[in-house]
Design a protein around this motif. Structure first.
Motif: not given
Length: 372
Positions: A150-164
């Protein structure tokens, strides 16, 4: 506590050991309770981003002709309200209307539903579904085949996007709240669902065990610039309590119905049938004798489960089901199952080790919701 050798372990267990995690038993699994501290991990999720290993959560498949219709006839929510590629919070109830488990249903197709129950309840949910399954519908327990991150928080989009992987920020096909998509990560299919248990924007990734370490490592690397932290079940509990999200075994249980827990929004009242429907319809019509309410400390009291809640004259009104110190509000908050006569805006007291601490009765969440 059960000896750790008897507990199941996440495929990421050695990573957690290397990160200095403190462990605890949860639903028959040995899972990280905290790494850098509950408050620090809680704050990171509320302000930036954190990643939780929630691989203890169950996984089950219901497949075959009529699979979705069968699930819809058993579980409370109306699966007919969502389309393939969407997920739904729902409940598995007993004949008395009590909650055997709360779970998320991923609708892949009319003949393919993926379920995520709670860890300790997975075997029972699977057993119940298998027992009533019609010919051609197969229910399988795949609890040990997948990890869930579970990736949670305001910057979750950036982190999940960064791994494709897909997110809500995608230009062509943004992932909406409670929607999911299957994407490729290094040749492995990963299911990404925009949901979570924290009240923050976030994603849950269902990953085959063999790829769990690679995905976890990639998330931590991608999140370094945002101050990502691995977060344990301690922070998960304080985060969900601030939101008023129920925990099975405390706020909902085989003896606590969704009507009492104010979870009637997850019941498809217009459906012809679901497990426990007769009892739930009768309770809804009559009105429950007790209701789950939110409590916020007027002073410094920190409530804990099973503490007694009283009115100003000392009459018992019920008990705390979940209680904690809120790192966001810097005060005690709780969920409590109380006499239905207690209303929002009332004041009650909680017996905290012999001290009568005053609490305001409010409607959760206790903090601002950012899931959208």
């Amino acid at each position: 506590m059960t000896e750790s050798t008897d507990l199941k372990k996440s495929p990421l267990h050695e990573r957690h050991v290397a990160l200095g995690a403190k462990f605890a038993e949860f639903g028959g699994w040995e899972m990280p309770l905290e790494y850098s501290g509950v408050v620090a991990e809680h704050t990171a999720v509320r302000t930036s981003v954190g990643v939780f290993d929630v691989s203890h959560l169950g996984k089950a498949t219901v497949k075959g002709l009529g699979a979705a219709a069968y699930v819809n006839a058993c579980l409370t929510n109306d699966l007919g309200k969502i389309a393939p590629g969407q997920a739904q919070y729902t409940l598995c109830c007993n004949e008395r209307g009590g909650v055997v488990d709360d779970l998320i249903a991923y609708l892949h197709a009319d003949d393919d539903v993926f379920l995520i129950p709670n860890a300790a309840n997975t075997a029972e949910v699977v057993r119940l579904l298998q027992a009533d399954a019609p010919d051609g519908v197969e229910v399988a327990n795949v609890h040990d085949d997948y990890a869930i991150l579970a990736v949670q928080g305001a910057n979750s989009d950036e982190v999940v996007s960064a791994i494709g992987l897909p997110t809500g920020h995608d230009t062509l096909h943004p992932l909406n709240y409670m929607a999911f998509a299957t994407a490729d990560f290094g040749g492995t299919p990963v299911v990404v669902c925009r949901t979570g248990y924290t009240g923050e924007r976030g994603y849950e990734l269902v990953v085959p065990n063999a790829a769990a370490v690679a995905v976890f490592d990639a998330l931590l690397t991608a999140g370094e610039q945002y101050g990502i932290v691995p977060a344990g079940l301690g922070a998960r509990d304080t985060l969900r309590t601030e939101m008023g999200y129920p925990l099975h075994g405390q706020d909902i249980s085989p003896d606590i119905t969704p009507v009492q827990a104010r979870s009637g929004w997850a019941v498809g009242w217009k459906k012809d049938h679901f497990w426990g429907d007769s009892a739930l319809r009768a309770e809804k019509e009559q009105g429950p004798a007790r209701i789950l309410r939110g409590l916020r400390a007027a002073g410094r009291g920190i409530p804990r489960p099973h503490m007694t809640v009283l009115d100003q004259s000392g009459t018992t009104l019920g008990e705390v089901t979940s209680g904690t110190f809120s790192p966001t509000l810097k005060k005690g908050v709780a969920l409590a199952l109380l006499d239905a006569a207690v209303k929002e805006g009332d004041q009650v007291t909680v017996d905290i080790r012999g001290r009568q601490e005053i609490f305001d009765v409010i409607k959760p969440p206790f903090v601002t919701v950012h899931v959208r």
